[in-house]
Design a protein around this motif. Structure first.
Motif, short mmCIF file in Angstrom:
data_model
loop_
_atom_site.label_atom_id
_atom_site.label_comp_id
_atom_site.label_asym_id
_atom_site.label_seq_id
_atom_site.Cartn_x
_atom_site.Cartn_y
_atom_site.Cartn_z
N VAL A 98 0.82 -1.22 0.00
CA VAL A 98 0.00 0.00 0.00
C VAL A 98 0.85 1.27 0.00
O VAL A 98 0.31 2.37 -0.16
N ASP A 99 2.16 1.15 0.19
CA ASP A 99 3.01 2.34 0.18
C ASP A 99 3.21 2.91 -1.22
O ASP A 99 3.74 4.00 -1.37
N GLY A 100 2.81 2.15 -2.26
CA GLY A 100 2.89 2.69 -3.61
C GLY A 100 3.73 1.87 -4.56
O GLY A 100 4.32 0.85 -4.20
N ALA A 101 3.79 2.34 -5.81
CA ALA A 101 4.49 1.64 -6.88
C ALA A 101 6.00 1.63 -6.65
O ALA A 101 6.55 2.51 -5.97
N PHE A 102 6.67 0.64 -7.24
CA PHE A 102 8.12 0.57 -7.14
C PHE A 102 8.66 -0.31 -8.26
O PHE A 102 7.92 -1.04 -8.93
N ASN A 103 9.96 -0.23 -8.45
CA ASN A 103 10.67 -1.02 -9.44
C ASN A 103 11.86 -1.69 -8.78
O ASN A 103 12.56 -1.07 -7.97
N LEU A 104 12.10 -2.95 -9.11
CA LEU A 104 13.27 -3.68 -8.65
C LEU A 104 14.12 -4.05 -9.87
O LEU A 104 13.59 -4.55 -10.86
N ILE A 118 17.23 3.19 -4.20
CA ILE A 118 17.51 2.52 -2.93
C ILE A 118 18.53 1.41 -3.18
O ILE A 118 18.27 0.50 -3.97
N ILE A 119 19.67 1.49 -2.52
CA ILE A 119 20.72 0.49 -2.73
C ILE A 119 21.09 -0.24 -1.44
O ILE A 119 21.79 -1.25 -1.50
N HIS A 120 20.63 0.26 -0.29
CA HIS A 120 20.96 -0.42 0.97
C HIS A 120 20.33 -1.81 0.97
O HIS A 120 19.13 -1.98 0.72
#
Length: 264
Positions: A200-206, A227-229
């Motif tokens: 629910v926090d929203g769209a993302f790409n991996l 985000i790289i951590h």
């Protein structure tokens, strides 16, 4: 220029776009896009096309210019996006959760143009065409070899939003079916009626860049974040895995998309 040459040579060879596409293992839509100058022909494509079209080395001769154009095209992306665009182009795996819109790599030309035309604040016609061309140029990763492993989880609501009107929307659904039919691509739909939702926090790409660990990329209201951590990436990847398990299978998702297309 190269697109015009391709069209002239193809027509002289007496080949339709479909016939020529079958010989070079490209779809007719891709051939059309290259001939219209919307997509830049890749060097390996020109090498295959040259003998088929009896170009006598003419297409091979322009490869250095094409490669230079591709390098210059990379700088057309906004400054904050260039790193992401480079990683996307070289990734061996791409995984996307789409909450509100069809992902850029899946969009048709008309769908992308409709999105940019309604952008707020408004964009100039020149800027719209430039961004549409940039977005379509990214889709050349589907033609790379070896192809990247690609997966999508689409919210069902994304399939129901008729961006650009009925015809554009219908073509967009067909595009999803076409891309989803590729061996290296899986498209899954997360039904709206699903009671639980870990994303629910929203769209993302991996992304898994070649030779590197997986990273995540987010963009909220025009603000990008890479985000790289390792621990933070793992949390997002874990959510994506849960959503894939909760979503319809690729086969069931394809049936749902086809059903929605039939109802238009």
């Amino acid at each position: 220029m190269v697109g015009k040459q391709l069209k002239l040579l193809r027509e002289r060879a007496g080949l339709s776009q479909s016939e020529f596409g079958a010989l070079v293992r490209y779809g007719p839509d891709h051939i059309s896009a290259m001939e219209r100058g919307v997509r830049t022909p890749r060097p390996d494509f020109l090498v295959k096309a040259d003998p088929i079209l009896n170009a006598n080395g003419m297409l091979i001769a322009v490869i250095p210019d094409v490669e230079d154009a591709m390098r210059r095209a990379r700088t057309r992306h906004p400054e904050w996006y260039r790193g992401q665009a480079e990683m996307e182009r070289e990734a061996v795996e791409l995984h996307h959760y789409c909450a509100h819109a069809v992902h850029g790599l899946l969009q048709t030309e008309a769908h992308a143009r409709a999105l940019f035309a309604k952008r707020r604040p408004f964009l100039s016609d020149e800027t719209i065409e430039k961004r549409v061309a940039d977005r379509l140029s990214r889709q050349q990763i589907f033609e790379s070899w070896p192809p990247p492993i690609v997966s999508y989880v689409l919210e069902e609501a994304v399939l129901d939003r008729p961006v650009g009107g009925p015809k554009v929307h219908a073509d967009q659904l067909r595009r999803l079916l076409d891309v989803g039919d590729r061996q290296n691509v899986e498209i899954q739909v997360l039904p709206t009626k699903t009671e639980e939702h870990p994303g629910v926090d929203g769209a993302f790409n991996l992304l898994v860049p070649k030779g590197h660990e997986q990273v995540a990329y987010l963009e909220v209201q025009g603000h990008p974040q890479l985000i790289i951590h390792r621990d933070d990436v793992r949390k997002i990847a874990d959510r994506y895995g849960i959503m894939r398990a909760m979503a319809l299978t690729p086969k069931a998702s394809r049936a749902l998309i086809a059903e929605k297309l039939e109802k238009l």
